[in-house]
Design a protein around this motif. Structure first.
Motif, short mmCIF file in Angstrom:
data_model
loop_
_atom_site.label_atom_id
_atom_site.label_comp_id
_atom_site.label_asym_id
_atom_site.label_seq_id
_atom_site.Cartn_x
_atom_site.Cartn_y
_atom_site.Cartn_z
N ARG A 31 1.00 -1.09 -0.14
CA ARG A 31 -0.05 0.00 0.04
C ARG A 31 0.86 1.28 -0.13
O ARG A 31 1.75 1.29 0.97
CB ARG A 31 -0.86 -0.01 1.30
CG ARG A 31 -1.83 1.04 1.44
CD ARG A 31 -2.86 0.91 2.65
NE ARG A 31 -2.21 0.17 3.48
CZ ARG A 31 -1.46 0.60 4.81
NH1 ARG A 31 -1.27 1.99 4.55
NH2 ARG A 31 -0.88 -0.28 5.83
N VAL A 32 0.63 1.94 -0.94
CA VAL A 32 1.42 3.62 -0.96
C VAL A 32 1.13 4.35 0.01
O VAL A 32 -0.28 4.56 0.36
CB VAL A 32 1.18 3.92 -2.54
CG1 VAL A 32 2.02 5.50 -2.32
CG2 VAL A 32 1.69 2.86 -3.51
N GLU A 33 2.15 4.85 0.58
CA GLU A 33 1.83 5.80 1.65
C GLU A 33 2.41 7.22 1.31
O GLU A 33 1.61 8.21 1.68
CB GLU A 33 2.63 5.46 3.04
CG GLU A 33 2.18 4.28 3.64
CD GLU A 33 0.68 4.64 4.43
OE1 GLU A 33 0.50 5.64 5.03
OE2 GLU A 33 -0.12 3.70 4.39
N THR A 47 -2.00 1.00 -4.52
CA THR A 47 -1.44 -0.29 -4.33
C THR A 47 -0.40 -0.72 -5.31
O THR A 47 -0.44 -0.35 -6.68
CB THR A 47 -2.27 -1.40 -3.97
OG1 THR A 47 -3.02 -1.62 -5.37
CG2 THR A 47 -3.32 -1.13 -2.95
N VAL A 48 0.54 -1.46 -5.24
CA VAL A 48 1.75 -1.98 -5.98
C VAL A 48 1.59 -3.69 -5.72
O VAL A 48 1.61 -4.10 -4.58
CB VAL A 48 2.88 -1.55 -5.82
CG1 VAL A 48 3.74 -2.35 -6.96
CG2 VAL A 48 3.08 -0.10 -6.22
N ASP A 113 14.17 2.13 8.07
CA ASP A 113 14.29 1.43 9.53
C ASP A 113 12.76 0.95 10.12
O ASP A 113 12.79 0.06 11.12
CB ASP A 113 14.98 2.68 10.32
CG ASP A 113 16.45 2.94 9.95
OD1 ASP A 113 16.87 2.06 9.28
OD2 ASP A 113 16.66 4.02 10.26
N ILE A 114 11.67 1.57 9.63
CA ILE A 114 10.51 0.99 10.32
C ILE A 114 9.65 0.19 9.27
O ILE A 114 8.58 -0.11 9.41
CB ILE A 114 9.45 2.38 10.67
CG1 ILE A 114 9.40 3.38 9.19
CG2 ILE A 114 10.24 3.22 11.36
CD1 ILE A 114 8.16 4.17 9.18
N GLY A 115 10.46 -0.61 8.35
CA GLY A 115 9.88 -1.71 7.48
C GLY A 115 9.20 -1.24 6.14
O GLY A 115 8.47 -2.07 5.51
N GLN A 116 9.14 0.07 5.89
CA GLN A 116 8.44 0.42 4.80
C GLN A 116 9.26 0.22 3.41
O GLN A 116 10.57 0.35 3.37
CB GLN A 116 8.12 2.08 4.62
CG GLN A 116 7.09 2.60 5.46
CD GLN A 116 7.05 3.96 5.37
OE1 GLN A 116 8.02 4.62 5.54
NE2 GLN A 116 5.79 4.43 5.35
N LEU A 117 8.58 -0.33 2.42
CA LEU A 117 9.44 -0.45 1.19
C LEU A 117 9.59 0.58 0.60
O LEU A 117 8.68 1.56 0.29
CB LEU A 117 8.65 -1.47 0.07
CG LEU A 117 9.13 -1.70 -1.14
CD1 LEU A 117 10.34 -2.39 -1.38
CD2 LEU A 117 7.97 -2.43 -1.86
N ALA A 131 3.56 -3.14 3.41
CA ALA A 131 3.10 -4.56 2.93
C ALA A 131 1.51 -4.64 3.48
O ALA A 131 1.16 -4.33 4.66
CB ALA A 131 3.85 -5.72 3.68
N GLU A 132 0.69 -5.06 2.69
CA GLU A 132 -0.79 -5.18 3.17
C GLU A 132 -0.95 -6.64 3.86
O GLU A 132 -0.26 -7.69 3.79
CB GLU A 132 -1.79 -5.08 1.98
CG GLU A 132 -1.76 -3.62 1.44
CD GLU A 132 -2.94 -3.46 0.37
OE1 GLU A 132 -3.13 -4.40 -0.27
OE2 GLU A 132 -3.46 -2.40 0.75
#
Length: 132
Positions: A31-33, A47-48, A113-117, A131-132
């Motif tokens: 999910r894009v932020e 989304t991707v 560092d916080i797990g975002q792609l 990640a969803e």
């Protein structure tokens, strides 16, 4: 001979740690932020999904999008994305166009560092995804 054993154990341990690094996963939706320096419009949904067959797809906020992609190590690139042609509010359409243009510029990926792609262009800020 006994001096080489600690070095071999250290090398094996470090190699094992490298495999614990987060990996870009196929057949998983993200999910894009953020797109570059801007967060998404409230309640918009982008989304991707990286399919195992080398195609990516998702929702671009208004329309569904699709594109081929290449993944090798931390390098990733997208072909020019296509999309359906539904019309939405002008702000959503502008955000969608920024997103699709940003996808075309992506050169590499990593996790912060916080797990975002993060999908990085050659210059500038990344597209950030969860990640969803």
């Amino acid at each position: 001979m006994y001096r080489a054993l600690p070095l071999a154990l250290l090398a094996a341990t470090l190699a094992g740690c490298a495999s614990d690094a987060p990996q870009l996963q196929t057949e998983r939706s993200y999910r894009v932020e953020w797109i570059g320096e801007r967060p998404l419009i409230d309640r918009s949904h982008l989304t991707v999904t990286f399919a195992a067959d080398g195609r990516a797809h998702g929702h671009a906020g208004c329309n569904h999008w699709f594109a081929g992609y290449r993944l090798k190590g931390d390098a990733v690139g997208f072909e020019a994305p296509g999309s359906t042609r539904k019309m939405c509010a002008p702000a959503l359409m502008e955000q969608e166009q920024r997103f699709l243009a940003a996808l075309s510029e992506v050169k590499r990926w990593d996790f912060n560092d916080i797990g975002q792609l993060q999908l990085w262009p050659a210059s500038g800020k990344p597209i950030r995804l969860w990640a969803e």
